[in-house]
Design an enzyme around this catalytic site. Structure first.
Site, PDB file in Angstrom:
ATOM      1  NE  ARG A  46      50.549  46.735  23.006  1.00 27.83           N
ATOM      2  CZ  ARG A  46      49.956  48.007  23.898  1.00 27.83           C
ATOM      3  NH1 ARG A  46      49.854  48.702  23.768  1.00 27.83           N
ATOM      4  NH2 ARG A  46      49.224  46.407  25.269  1.00 27.83           N
ATOM      5  CE  LYS A 152      33.401  38.979  34.532  1.00 24.04           C
ATOM      6  NZ  LYS A 152      34.255  38.438  35.337  1.00 24.04           N
ATOM      7  CG  ASP A 181      30.117  32.295  33.567  1.00 23.94           C
ATOM      8  OD1 ASP A 181      30.723  32.098  34.836  1.00 23.94           O
ATOM      9  OD2 ASP A 181      29.419  32.985  34.141  1.00 23.94           O
ATOM     10  CG  HIS A 182      36.644  31.108  35.326  1.00 20.13           C
ATOM     11  ND1 HIS A 182      36.038  32.797  35.727  1.00 20.13           N
ATOM     12  CD2 HIS A 182      36.278  31.029  37.217  1.00 20.13           C
ATOM     13  CE1 HIS A 182      36.108  33.010  37.339  1.00 20.13           C
ATOM     14  NE2 HIS A 182      36.554  31.703  37.870  1.00 20.13           N
ATOM     15  CE  LYS A 186      35.284  28.224  39.843  1.00 22.92           C
ATOM     16  NZ  LYS A 186      36.356  28.909  40.710  1.00 22.92           N
ATOM     17  CD  GLU A 220      36.447  36.563  44.775  1.00 20.87           C
ATOM     18  OE1 GLU A 220      37.646  36.117  44.072  1.00 20.87           O
ATOM     19  OE2 GLU A 220      35.851  37.354  44.559  1.00 20.87           O
ATOM     20  CG  ASP A 239      33.800  41.000  38.703  1.00 19.10           C
ATOM     21  OD1 ASP A 239      34.846  40.819  37.791  1.00 19.10           O
ATOM     22  OD2 ASP A 239      34.434  40.859  39.863  1.00 19.10           O
ATOM     23  CG  HIS A 244      31.216  34.290  37.643  1.00 22.00           C
ATOM     24  ND1 HIS A 244      31.360  34.130  36.679  1.00 22.00           N
ATOM     25  CD2 HIS A 244      32.363  34.887  38.345  1.00 22.00           C
ATOM     26  CE1 HIS A 244      32.493  34.180  35.882  1.00 22.00           C
ATOM     27  NE2 HIS A 244      33.579  34.983  37.559  1.00 22.00           N
ATOM     28  CE  LYS A 344      36.593  41.135  43.500  1.00 21.86           C
ATOM     29  NZ  LYS A 344      37.183  40.005  43.157  1.00 21.86           N
TER      30      LYS A 344
END
Ligand code: BG6
Length: 495
Positions: A46, A152, A181-182, A186, A220, A239, A244, A344
């Protein structure tokens, strides 16, 4: 590699994903010679920007986030000639007509029909309007040359994911849809299939006769950061587990595909999801644990609790930790528990798969000489350490028969001198090549949602929780330890 002339149209061009991941990945592909001679990256958003200001923004992202650090000036000057910007209103059909004009322009200039990759680095709320406009402008009709990439969340639950798949399916062929799905990009995750299916010594052991249980843990230290608005409506189950962690589980548990082709691989993965035992509401109580972090200290810094994070409801019951125990009802895995956990603000940032083998049937050594009863473990460390270790028992040198656990290690750092590419480099290259092996097919996404729906529903219906229930820098709520301790095991973590 046969790389076709390519136009990338990146929706959300001025956003975080582009500057942190996409631009550095494209630039690194360029440096490594993996972009075609004729390519253009059109960022769109934008904000009104000139091409120059936009490419400056990308450069900032690359300098900050590329695995190679700061960009080389001369190389960047070359690369940035391929970067353009188009201000856009994604609700406005004119925007898409303009894309059409630009595509025609490059086709003429290059004297070739380019591949066009629409990368939707925007909130999923915008997927429908973008897809529909692409369709209306007839920009996706060439099923060989046009592709759409989405990130996602693919829906919020089973129903909405079905709706999204149906909508995309009306406009695109499945072979045009690249769901990222990153984790699958890997290096260490790709290696799981190589390790399992290019070695003969594992297969005889890879089943219920020798494997006692499997743990998959993705923890994490980071909190929810700036993403409170998205995360508070999602939580750890949606998430991380839905995508994953279940994908990691599929890679561990799948049967051998007949070939390394996209659909063969994805067929075997979806078989696993279909074979996983569905939870009853009682199972949810016994086999699933959720948690939310309280404030605390991480590496000498005070960090807020989840409910104090920006854009998070101060009474939020969203889980920032989830642990669960699954069974896979097939011959290979009958009776073998798979424990998954993610959270997390945990004590360690680490992604590890631990495969615990059964004990020897008869232990001939005096038991006081054994250092540990965990005799054999295979530890696949995905990040930050990149290694595979096989733990075995050995006699410690000395006059007594004392055994201890030693590691046979394959360590990336010690074995290879070249840097592993980032997941997004692999995934963007595969998108250009038209290889969907590392992308999620629609039915995989739905099967994963289907598996988790009883948990989501039960959790949603029970809201009297004593959250927060774990402190920052811990290993999660006590109930998670109890979940695995009931079976006589403990959560594994690397030292
Ligand atoms: C993302 C999640 O998909 O994966 C994030 O939305 C999470 O919440 C991230 O932090 C973890 O990815 P990585 O590559 O840092 O392990």
């Amino acid at each position: 590699l046969s790389l076709q002339p390519t136009i990338f149209i990146i929706f959300g061009g001025t956003g975080d994903l582009n500057s942190r991941k996409l631009a550095p990945a494209l630039y690194n592909l360029y440096l490594d010679g993996f972009l075609p001679q004729q390519f253009t990256i059109i960022g769109t958003g934008r904000t009104k920007l000139t091409d120059e200001v936009f490419s400056e923004k990308l450069l900032e992202g690359i300098n900050q986030f590329s695995r190679r650090g700061k960009a080389d000036e001369a190389k960047w000057a070359e690369f940035s000639k391929h970067v353009a910007y188009q201000v856009s209103d994604i609700n406005d059909f004119e925007t898409y007509k303009e894309f059409g004009r630009r595509i025609d322009h490059y086709s003429k200039e290059w004297n070739a029909k380019p591949n066009v990759i629409y990368y939707l680095a925007v909130s999923p709320n915008f997927f429908p309007v973008i897809a529909e406009n692409i369709s209306k402008a007839k920009l996706g009709t060439d099923t060989e040359r046009t592709r759409i990439v989405i990130e996602k969340p693919f829906g919020h639950d089973l129903e909405s994911s079905k709706k999204l798949n149906a909508l995309l399916g009306k406009i695109f062929d499945e072979k045009q849809i690249y769901r990222i799905d990153h984790y699958l990009g890997k290096e260490t995750v790709q290696n799981i299939m190589a390790f399992r299916f290019a070695n003969s010594i594992l297969e005889p052991l890879w089943n219920r006769n020798y494997i006692q249980h499997v743990q998959i843990s993705v923890t994490e230290q980071l909190g929810v950061g700036e993403r409170g608005d998205y995360y508070d409506g999602a939580g750890a189950l949606r998430d991380m587990i839905q995508n994953h962690l279940l994908q990691l589980l599929c890679l561990v548990a799948m049967e051998s595909p007949v070939s390394f082709s996209a659909d063969e691989v994805r067929n075997r993965k979806v078989d696993v999801l279909k074979a996983m035992r569905r939870f009853t509401p009682d199972d949810v109580r016994l086999s699933a644990v959720r948690g939310q972090y309280a404030k605390g200290w991480i590496e000498g810094k005070e960090v807020p609790g989840y409910r104090e994070e920006g854009k998070v409801n101060p009474q939020s019951n969203t889980e920032t930790f989830a642990a669960m125990k699954f069974f896979i009802d097939n011959w290979r895995w009958h009776g073998v528990p798979f424990y998954l956990r993610t959270g997390k603000r945990m004590h360690q940032s680490s992604s590890v798969i631990m495969i615990q083998f059964k004990d020897v049937p008869h232990y001939i050594f005096p038991t006081e000489t054994a250092e540990s009863w965990q005799q054999n473990r295979l530890i696949i460390s995905i990040q930050p350490e990149m290694s595979i270790r096989l733990q075995v028992q050995a006699k410690r040198p000395g006059l007594n028969m004392v055994l201890n656990t030693v590691d046979m290690v394959f360590d990336y750092k010690g074995t290879y001198t070249n840097d592993a590419p980032e997941a997004y480099e692999t995934l963007l290259l595969d998108t250009m090549l038209g290889d969907q092996t590392l992308f999620m097919r629609g039915d995989q996404v739905e099967a994963a949602w289907d598996l988790l729906m009883p948990v989501l529903n039960t959790w949603q219906s029970k809201t009297s929780l004593s959250f927060p229930n774990y402190s920052a820098d811990s290993w999660g709520p006590e109930a998670a330890e109890a979940l695995i301790a009931r079976d006589g095991f403990h959560w594994f973590s690397l030292p």
